[in-house]
Design a protein around this motif. Structure first.
Motif, mmCIF file in Angstrom:
data_model
loop_
_atom_site.group_PDB
_atom_site.id
_atom_site.type_symbol
_atom_site.label_atom_id
_atom_site.label_comp_id
_atom_site.label_asym_id
_atom_site.label_seq_id
_atom_site.Cartn_x
_atom_site.Cartn_y
_atom_site.Cartn_z
ATOM 1 N N GLU A 1 50.809 40.909 46.255
ATOM 2 C CA GLU A 1 49.627 40.444 45.412
ATOM 3 C C GLU A 1 49.062 39.322 46.397
ATOM 4 O OE1 GLU A 1 51.057 38.883 41.799
ATOM 5 O OE2 GLU A 1 50.815 40.751 40.860
ATOM 6 N N GLU A 2 47.937 39.116 46.172
ATOM 7 C CA GLU A 2 47.296 37.806 46.813
ATOM 8 C C GLU A 2 47.809 36.474 46.458
ATOM 9 O OE1 GLU A 2 43.155 37.472 46.015
ATOM 10 O OE2 GLU A 2 42.687 39.759 46.141
ATOM 11 N N MET B 1 41.378 41.100 33.086
ATOM 12 C CA MET B 1 42.217 39.934 34.338
ATOM 13 C C MET B 1 42.090 40.649 35.642
ATOM 14 S SD MET B 1 46.216 38.849 34.413
ATOM 15 C CE MET B 1 46.799 38.687 36.192
ATOM 16 N N ARG B 2 41.856 39.942 36.872
ATOM 17 C CA ARG B 2 41.442 40.363 38.028
ATOM 18 C C ARG B 2 42.825 41.293 38.640
ATOM 19 N NH1 ARG B 2 40.618 37.819 43.470
ATOM 20 N NH2 ARG B 2 41.878 36.117 42.674
ATOM 21 N N ASN B 3 42.657 42.271 39.248
ATOM 22 C CA ASN B 3 43.858 42.777 39.984
ATOM 23 C C ASN B 3 44.150 42.189 41.441
ATOM 24 O OD1 ASN B 3 45.744 44.657 40.984
ATOM 25 N ND2 ASN B 3 44.237 46.292 41.426
ATOM 26 N N LEU B 4 45.228 41.922 41.393
ATOM 27 C CA LEU B 4 45.634 40.872 42.627
ATOM 28 C C LEU B 4 46.289 41.637 43.725
ATOM 29 C CD1 LEU B 4 47.181 37.682 40.669
ATOM 30 C CD2 LEU B 4 45.072 37.901 41.833
ATOM 31 N N ARG B 5 46.623 43.163 43.322
ATOM 32 C CA ARG B 5 47.468 43.856 44.225
ATOM 33 C C ARG B 5 46.476 44.146 45.617
ATOM 34 N NH1 ARG B 5 51.144 48.982 42.776
ATOM 35 N NH2 ARG B 5 51.288 49.757 45.125
ATOM 36 N N GLN C 1 44.870 45.801 48.828
ATOM 37 C CA GLN C 1 44.400 47.192 48.812
ATOM 38 C C GLN C 1 44.677 47.773 49.993
ATOM 39 O OE1 GLN C 1 43.987 49.088 45.849
ATOM 40 N NE2 GLN C 1 44.649 47.081 44.764
#
Length: 211
Positions: free
Chosen positions: A157-158, A1-5, A7
């Motif tokens: 998160e995005e 799963m894509r990291n939505l956090r 950066q």
DNA sequence: TGTAAGATCTAG
DNA sequence: TAGATCTTACAA
């Protein structure tokens, strides 16, 4: 799963651009009770030390505003009016004071916990104000100076960014100086946007205009 | 040490 | 509309 956090690069954006880019993003808090609380940011305000008399850091660093001078992504939480904690996201390079105040959120997850935190209130009054959103999200002074980049408990998160014509701009709310600066941004279609001017504020604004 | 102001919210 | 609440900053 894509990291939505979100950066580090994001937090290096100029403060005024950040007020806009934060709209639609999701604030995530793993509360001490184990609940996962999420809310979409729908209203922000910028505060900059330079030329902004309403900014806490206008006169330089004090023990209270020290986190505003920390690295971008740091959280600055302060207590005001004897009742309320307000949450800012620090911007600008380390050593330069700047921050974005979160003024309103749209609850996404953990709504039952938010209602509990707010004393069983529900609907838009759950999070349509800077003091209300911190209370609903369970955010307090223990999170002051922590970083959205590194904290396992609090981060961004995005989300779905608003369309350009959904973004509203106005002068900042609840302050008595530098009210003319159009540094408040909000999603005009969101019912959770605060902005009902208090009496005190109306009087002050009126006085400022009359003088 | 005293005082005023404050990036707010709620009850009535 | 007025008041609760209490910390911070600044002046004396």
């Amino acid at each position: 799963m894509r990291n939505l956090r979100i950066q580090e690069d994001f937090f290096r954006l100029p403060t005024l651009l950040m007020t806009e880019k934060l709209l639609g993003m999701v604030l995530v808090h793993h509360a001490p009770g184990g609940e996962l609380l999420k809310g979409k940011i729908v209203e922000t305000e910028a505060y900059l030390a330079e030329g902004d008399q309403a900014c806490h850091a206008y006169r330089g660093m004090t023990p209270r505003n020290r986190p505003m001078f920390a690295s971008p992504g740091t959280i600055y939480i302060y207590f005001t009016y004897g009742n309320h904690y307000l949450m800012n996201i620090v911007t600008e390079p380390e050593g330069t004071a700047g921050a974005v105040l979160l003024r309103a959120l749209e609850p996404l997850e953990g709504v039952a916990a938010m209602e509990r935190n707010r004393g069983s209130k529900s609907g838009t009054i759950l999070t349509n104000g800077p003091g209300k959103l911190t209370q609903a999200m369970g955010i307090g002074p223990e999170l002051n100076s922590c970083s959205l980049l590194h904290s396992p408990k609090l981060f961004l998160e995005e989300g779905k960014p608003p369309l350009p014509d959904e973004i509203g701009t106005s002068g900042r709310i609840g302050i008595s100086r530098s009210t003319e600066l159009p540094w408040r941004k909000y999603i005009s279609t969101s019912p959770y946007v605060s902005g009902k001017a208090s009496t005190k504020r109306c009087k002050k604004t009126r006085n400022a205009l009359e003088s």
